[in-house]
Structures are given as structure tokens and as C-alpha cells.
Design a protein around this motif. Structure first.
Motif, mmCIF file in Angstrom:
data_model
loop_
_atom_site.group_PDB
_atom_site.id
_atom_site.type_symbol
_atom_site.label_atom_id
_atom_site.label_comp_id
_atom_site.label_asym_id
_atom_site.label_seq_id
_atom_site.Cartn_x
_atom_site.Cartn_y
_atom_site.Cartn_z
ATOM 1 N N ALA A 179 -11.090 24.728 2.425
ATOM 2 C CA ALA A 179 -9.785 24.853 1.833
ATOM 3 C C ALA A 179 -8.928 23.448 2.285
ATOM 4 N N SER A 180 -8.402 22.929 1.285
ATOM 5 C CA SER A 180 -7.920 21.702 2.051
ATOM 6 C C SER A 180 -5.898 21.421 1.269
ATOM 7 N N LEU A 181 -5.313 20.707 1.681
ATOM 8 C CA LEU A 181 -3.809 20.287 1.392
ATOM 9 C C LEU A 181 -3.405 18.527 1.287
ATOM 10 N N GLY A 182 -3.773 18.368 0.821
ATOM 11 C CA GLY A 182 -3.128 16.495 0.615
ATOM 12 C C GLY A 182 -1.448 15.736 0.162
ATOM 13 N N ALA A 183 -1.176 15.221 0.476
ATOM 14 C CA ALA A 183 0.378 14.605 0.436
ATOM 15 C C ALA A 183 -0.175 13.191 -0.232
ATOM 16 N N ARG A 184 0.434 12.709 -1.040
ATOM 17 C CA ARG A 184 0.685 10.718 -1.725
ATOM 18 C C ARG A 184 1.808 10.880 -1.727
ATOM 19 N N TYR A 185 2.163 9.738 -1.645
ATOM 20 C CA TYR A 185 3.115 9.626 -2.026
ATOM 21 C C TYR A 185 3.958 7.590 -1.660
ATOM 22 N N ARG A 186 3.804 7.020 -3.164
ATOM 23 C CA ARG A 186 3.856 5.911 -3.794
ATOM 24 C C ARG A 186 5.359 5.387 -3.715
ATOM 25 N N TYR A 187 5.805 4.314 -3.006
ATOM 26 C CA TYR A 187 6.939 3.412 -2.990
ATOM 27 C C TYR A 187 7.039 2.038 -2.854
ATOM 28 N N ASP A 188 7.423 1.597 -4.279
ATOM 29 C CA ASP A 188 7.041 0.641 -4.608
ATOM 30 C C ASP A 188 6.279 0.026 -4.363
ATOM 31 N N ASP A 189 5.110 -0.658 -3.771
ATOM 32 C CA ASP A 189 3.932 -1.458 -3.428
ATOM 33 C C ASP A 189 3.176 -0.321 -2.627
ATOM 34 N N TRP A 190 4.126 0.372 -2.374
ATOM 35 C CA TRP A 190 2.859 1.045 -1.018
ATOM 36 C C TRP A 190 3.047 2.692 -0.996
ATOM 37 N N ILE A 191 1.618 2.680 -0.309
ATOM 38 C CA ILE A 191 1.193 4.297 -0.788
ATOM 39 C C ILE A 191 0.901 5.117 0.758
ATOM 40 N N LEU A 192 1.234 6.451 0.958
ATOM 41 C CA LEU A 192 1.165 7.181 1.863
ATOM 42 C C LEU A 192 0.530 8.381 1.444
ATOM 43 N N ASN A 193 -0.703 8.722 2.331
ATOM 44 C CA ASN A 193 -1.069 9.805 2.434
ATOM 45 C C ASN A 193 -1.802 10.502 3.330
#
Length: 722
Positions: A612-626
Motif C-alpha cells: 500500500a502507498s499514501l501520498g500528498a502533494r502541495y504546491r505553493y507558488d513555485d514550491w512543491i512539498l511531497n
């Protein structure tokens, strides 16, 4: 057709999942935005230009992973990227596949050691040494830096591609020639948290296309540095691709590609239980290594006028692999070692013409495809070893005489014909097809005594003629939702090493695969769900002992069945306050069991029932958090399934046998990736296995034992383009 193969509770679960998902997705598609599909057009080579629409229309399990996706999830190598795909399990480097030069890929519980059960391609060209006689990937001649897209077809592909396709077709699409002149440079590095070792991954692309349709590009990707084991864990790989293309007209184009790969990987080897308890990152092996090189050249002509699609692909591949592995003695030689060497050379030539024609009559559209492949291959293998020695004496075995004890020279000529007919009637698409393989294989084996004199020789050969039918169907419930089902027969011919085996009763392998499932591709979210069943009549398995060569055995019937699912959801499109946030999840349940012999009903070795896998991606302006979490259940290394044998679950002293606990790891990544600035510098940093979870796997081959998994590892990546 699949229902009788599932136990009651599994069938109920599968049907319930399919029914509820179909109902929910159909309702959303009816009420929400509708994505119009393009008008009917000829497909031709359906591995060409993989995209979401092709996934939606494919009548079987299929996942396409592009460069942006696997980079954002922190993939630093092919192993990292493939582990993001439902149904695919890539083992940590171990045994004689224990370096970055090799790949241990398993699909749906099929054996993963050196990836023998899937047809693995690079731009449609086989990557194995010898597609028929030696389909393993102890030399995997490709690095992630040169890959643009990974296309994994787990069902409904056996007509077009083979052999050894029971585990599906995996096509690595290399980075294309840019339309405008581009020079892109990037580099990454992994820093092992346990010992500070650094492994660098530089790569670049230079190329472009002029106004007359003439284009060219040079790609380079490398891996250089030390791994997380404390000794004998160095990697040096260089992977170079030069490609050119010319568009004669709007309907015709020609492409040429040259590829050179050269790599060496030290193999720190497995540990006994006692050695692992003392220090899991140590290595007791000083000389184990694996090296190889590959040169291939290919030429492809394509014509597509909308109604007719013709392609001819021809290629020539020449490769070499060599290895050194210490073998431990037994009996009178207990406590002693000898160093084995196995240089091997392979070459093959293939030509694959294919023609597709579109017919429209009333409300029925048909695309008929006929194709052919001619493949010639040859192999030359040598095996040598030193006399036994005592490690404590300080003798360097690489300076000792290593007389040859066996040579083998094999060859194959294979013809494959196929035809399929994609029939579209309203929202239905039905595709019957058949592939016919005609294979002639031989292997001349000579054994030598200690004096160098010939002690025995044999020249086995085999002819195989196999018809492999498939049938697939799909129904488009909405423009966004397709349900499908298929059944197909796959085939694995006898390999050179199987012909050379003294074991009686070896045979070609056949398996029948059944699938039902769905694809959903919407504006806000996409999903896939598949239930599968694979029946092997008689599966061959390569067993290993501490001393001596591998022994091929017949496991008898085996069964592989389960459920694969994945979903990606863009929450920001639904909840404006969470703009930029998206979530992903996947779950695979696999049950792969012996259906005959001493281990009947027990799990096959080296696969996890649940992943199993679970992922989250968040973009704010020019930045990406995974943030990505991946977990898998326990595996088994039960030993040989000989008559009267015991299925081993408790760890033995060698570390080779016993259960392997499940585990989970969390990866984090932060990246600066400007969205609207094409050539702006980009950089990323992150950590794999954030909580430093200690886990391990096992191997039962010549340098087997217990292998610690990757500890907390930091990584950085940076790129710039002009």
C-alpha cells in the motif's frame, strides 16, 4: 471466467468494489464536467506516445508514470520509480542481483530475481541479454536519468509483445528530441545516513529540431559513488544515448538511435544471522562484483496517414556481462572458499514490421493490425573458478589460477506472427487476437576436469510452435469511465541454462491470465481497479545452493490472483481553500501459491501479499512539498519445495531461509519548481526512510544471506536548462 478462481470472500469483495466504484464514478461523470474523447483515429503502435487517453481506452490493467510524477515522489533510480506502480514489487539489491547494475522486478507475485517474467523494453527494443534464451536482467542497461515515461501494461498485451510476458510489458520511453534547441543539465546525490557515503547521479540532454524536421539529441545519465553498506558497495555506471529523427512529410518519419551502457557494481553480499546481528551494514565479501556493457543501434520508419499506419523497427544488440562471486565450501571444504568467474557474451538482431488499417462501415469501426518479428540471437558463456582457499591466509584469489570448468554456446532463431482486430460498436470495443511463435533453440555445453580435459559434452536443442490467443473487451460507460475484461495466454520458451540443466522434465512454460477492472480519467481525479488471476500449468523455478550451480526445478501448478487499485485526487479543484493540494493512494492484494507438491497451498517465495502507498502533494507558488508513505506485508523464503521438505518460517543460521517481516517507510521532498518559467533553475532536497526503519530481505543464491534495507538517506537534486 475469473470467478471460479477466487475464493468466496475475495470474489464478493472484488465484485462489490467494482460495482460500487462503477456506480459512484458514473454518477460523478453524469453530474460533473465531461471530457470529450477525440474522434476515432488509428492507434497503430499502442506503446507509442503513452498518455492518459491510452490508459482509459486500454482493455486491461495499465499504468503510465511520467518524469514529473516519479521525480516528485523522490525516485532516485529505476527501482524507486517502479515501486510506485500497483502490482509491481522490486526487491532491494540482493544476492547476485545485489548492485545498481541489476534489476529484480516481480509482477503479481511472480519471481523477481533478475526480472525473468516480464517483457522489458526501451523504446520498444528488448533490454534482456537474449529475449528468448536468457531473458534475465542481471545487467539492466538503463538509468532513470534518461527516462521520460514508464509504461507498465499488466494485461491485454501478450499478442503484440513477447515472449516471457506473463508479468506484462514494461516499456521505458527515453527522453525525446526537443522541438527547440535545449541544453539541460542536472545532478543529484544520495547521502547515506548511517555512514555518510555519497552516490551521485549526473545527467544531461542536448538537442533540438530545425524547421525542416531534422532533429538530434545526446542524452547522458550516470551513477557513481558508494552505497549504504560499509564495504564493497561501489557503483560506476555511464549510460549514453544518441538519437536522430527526420520528418519527410506530415505522414512519414525516420528515427535512428545508438545506445551505449557500461557499468560496474560491487556486491557486498548477504550475511549470516550472526553476522547481521553483529553489524547489518558490514560486508564479509571483498571480491564479489558484477560488470557489463551493452551497445545497441536501432532504425525505425513510420507512416501514418490517418487510415493506414505502417512501422518497421530493426535493431542490433551486442552485450557482455562478467561477475566474480565467492562460493563457500561444504563437507571436506567447509570453512574454505573459492572465487568463481562467469564472463558471457550475447548478441541479437531483430526486425519487426507492423501494419494497421482502419475500416469504417456504418456504426462499426475496425482497426486490423498484422505484424511479424524475426529475431536471431546467440550466446557464449564461460564458467571458471579457483581452487578452495582459506580466507585467513590472506591470499588474494584474483591472482590465483581460475581454470574453466564449463563453456556453452547457444543460439535461437524465432519467428513471431500476430494479428488482432479492434472492433468498435457504439460504446463497446472488442479485440480478438492471436500470436504464433516458431522457435528453434540449441545450446552446446562442454564440461572440463581439473586438468583441462573434456569430461562430458551435450548439445540439446528444442523446437517450439505455440499459438497464443487473447480476447479483450471494454465498455465506455461515460467519456471518463471504462470497464474492461480480458483473457490471454502467455508463453516462456526454454532458456539456454534450462537446456544445459541435467534435471529431467524441464519444459516451456504457459500461463493463462484473466482480468476485469475499470479505468477512470476525470478532471479532478483518476482511478484504476483490477482483479486478476494467473494460472501456471507448470512453473519453473531456479533454486540455488551455497556451492555449485543453480538447479532448475518444476514447481508444478501455481496460481497468482488478487486486486490492484490506485487513485489520485486533486482536492484543490473541489475545495478552494486547499488549492494546490492533491492526494494519492494505492493498494494491492496478491495471493501467489503453490498448487502442487510438498508446499501446496503455501505462499511462493519473495513477494508481499499486501502493498500500500499514501501520498500528498502541495504546491505553493513555485514550491512543491511531497510526502509519500509505502508499506508492505511479510514475505517468505521457505527453501526448496522438494518431496518431503519443510516450509521454513524460522530464520536459519545462514540467513537465507525464514520469514521476512513487513515494514513501512516515509519519504519527504521539498522542491523549487517554477511553473511558468521553462528554463528557470530547479532544485530539490529530501529524505528517504525518514524514521530510519530497519528492515531486511534475504537471498538464497551463491552470495545470499540476509540483506539490510536502505537506511535513512538524504538526497538533493538540481537542474538548469538553456
Amino acid at each position: 471466467m475469473i470467478a471460479p478462481k477466487f475464493q468466496g470472500k475475495q470474489l464478493v469483495l472484488t465484485v462489490a468494489l467494482l460495482a460500487s466504484a462503477t456506480s459512484a464514478l458514473a454518477q460523478e461523470a453524469a453530474n460533473g464536467p465531461v471530457t470529450q474523447l477525440e474522434t476515432i483515429k488509428i492507434t497503430g503502435n499502442w506503446l507509442e506516445e503513452p498518455n492518459e487517453e491510452k490508459v482509459l481506452k486500454h482493455p486491461g490493467a495499465r499504468t503510465i508514470l511520467d518524469r514529473e510524477q516519479f521525480e516528485e515522489r523522490g525516485a532516485q533510480d529505476i527501482r524507486d520509480a517502479l515501486n510506485q506502480i500497483p502490482g509491481v514489487q522490486v526487491q532491494e539489491a540482493n544476492g547476485t542481483g545485489g548492485s545498481d547494475v541489476s534489476l529484480n522486478l516481480g509482477v503479481r507475485g511472480l519471481t523477481s530475481r533478475l526480472s525473468p517474467r516480464s517483457t522489458v523494453l526501451m523504446d520498444g527494443i528488448p533490454l534482456a541479454y537474449a529475449p528468448y534464451g536468457q531473458p534475465q536482467l542481471s545487467l539492466f542497461p538503463l538509468t532513470l536519468g534518461n527516462v521520460e515515461t514508464i509504461d507498465v501494461v499488466r494485461g491485454a498485451g501478450s499478442v503484440r509483445y513477447g515472449p516471457q510476458n506473463v508479468g506484462g510489458i514494461i516499456n521505458f520511453v527515453t527522453r525525446p528530441i526537443p522541438e527547440d534547441f535545449t541544453a539541460r543539465f542536472s545532478s543529484g546525490a544520495e547521502i547515506a545516513g548511517n555512514n555518510g557515503h555519497v552516490k551521485a547521479t549526473p545527467n544531461f540532454l542536448i538537442g533540438g529540431t530545425n524547421d525542416d524536421g531534422l532533429g538530434a539529441a545526446v542524452l547522458y545519465s550516470g551513477i557513481h559513488g558508494e552505497g549504504y553498506r560499509d564495504a564493497n558497495d561501489r557503483t560506476d555506471i555511464d549510460d549514453i544515448i544518441a538519437k536522430g529523427a527526420y520528418e519527410f512529410s506530415d505522414t512519414d518519419k525516420l528515427g535512428i538511435q545508438f545506445h551505449h551502457y557500461e557499468g560496474e557494481g560491487k556486491m557486498p553480499g548477504g550475511l549470516t544471522s550472526a553476522e547481521y546481528d553483529a553489524d547489518p551494514y558490514q560486508s564479509t565479501r571483498r571480491y564479489d562484483d558484477f560488470s557489463g556493457r551493452r551497445n545497441d543501434i536501432s532504425l525505425r520508419y513510420q507512416h501514418d496517414d490517418g487510415d493506414n499506419n505502417f512501422e518497421v523497427l530493426t535493431y542490433y544488440v551486442d552485450s557482455f556481462r562478467g561477475s566474480h562471486v565467492e562460493q563457500q565450501g561444504t563437507g571436506a571444504s567447509a570453512g574454505l572458499y573459492r572465487l568463481t568467474s562467469a564472463p558471457r557474451s550475447y548478441s541479437y538482431f531483430g526486425i519487426e514490421p507492423r501494419y494497421s488499417r482502419l475500416f469504417e462501415l456504418g456504426g462499426i469501426t475496425q482497426e486490423v493490425t498484422v505484424g511479424y518479428r524475426y529475431l536471431w540471437e546467440e550466446s557464449s558463456e564461460v564458467a571458471s573458478r579457483t581452487a578452495f582457499y582459506n580466507r585467513a591466509s590472506g591470499i588474494d584469489p584474483t591472482t590465483r589460477s581460475s581454470p574453466t570448468y564449463q563453456t556453452s554456446d547457444g543460439g535461437t532463431i524465432a519467428h513471431a506472427f500476430y494479428i488482432d482486430d479492434k472492433i468498435e460498436i457504439g460504446d463497446w470495443t472488442i479485440t480478438p487476437g492471436i500470436r504464433y511463435e516458431m522457435i528453434s533453440t540449441h545450446n552446446d555445453v562442454v564440461n572440463f576436469g581439473t586438468s583441462g580435459a573434456v569430461t562430458s559434452s551435450l548439445s540439446p536443442s528444442v523446437e517450439a510452435n505455440e499459438a497464443l490467443p487473447t480476447l479483450s473487451a471494454s465498455y465506455r460507460l461515460t467519456n471518463e469511465l471504462t470497464v474492461f475484461g480480458n483473457v490471454g495466454v502467455s508463453f516462456g520458451p526454454q532458456q539456454y541454462s534450462q537446456l544445459a540443466s541435467t534435471t529431467d522434465g524441464l519444459h516451456p512454460e504457459k500461463a493463462t491470465t484473466y482480468e476485469i477492472g475499470l479505468h477512470y480519467e476525470g478532471d479532478t481525479w483518476n482511478a484504476e481497479l483490477t482483479a486478476f488471476n494467473i494460472d501456471f500449468d507448470k512453473e519453473l523455478y531456479l533454486g540455488r545452493t551455497i556451492v555449485g550451480e543453480g538447479i532448475w526445478t518444476d514447481l508444478g501448478a501455481t496460481r497468482h490472483r488478487g486486486i490492484e487499485s490506485a487513485i489520485n485526487y486533486d482536492i484543490g479543484d473541489v475545495v478552494p481553500a486547499l488549492d494546490g493540494l492533491s492526494l494519492s493512494a494505492s493498494y494491492t492484494y496478491t495471493e501467489a501459491t503453490y498448487e502442487a507438491g510438498a508446499f501446496e497451498g503455501r505462499d511462493l517465495p519473495f513477494y508481499s501479499r499486501q502493498v500500500a502507498s499514501l501520498g500528498a502533494r502541495y504546491r505553493y507558488d513555485d514550491w512543491i512539498l511531497n510526502a509519500d508513505l509505502q508499506a508492505q506485508s511479510k514475505q517468505h523464503s521457505p527453501g526448496s519445495a522438494d518431496a518431503g521438505a519443510t516450509y521454513v518460517t524460522d530464520e536459519d543460521a545462514t540467513g537465507r531461509l525464514g520469514d521476512i517481516p513487513g515494514y513501512g517507510t516515509l519519504n519527504l521532498r521539498v522542491a523549487y519548481q517554477p511553473e511558468d518559467k521553462k528554463n528557470a533553475p530547479q532544485f530539490a532536497f529530501g529524505v528517504k526512510n525518514l524514521f530510519d526503519k530497519e528492515y531486511f530481505t534475504r537471498s538464497t543464491d551463491n552470495n545470499g544471506g540476509k540483506f539490510v534495507g536502505q537506511p535513512r538517506t538524504f538526497f538533493v537534486n538540481a537542474s538548469i536548462a538553456f
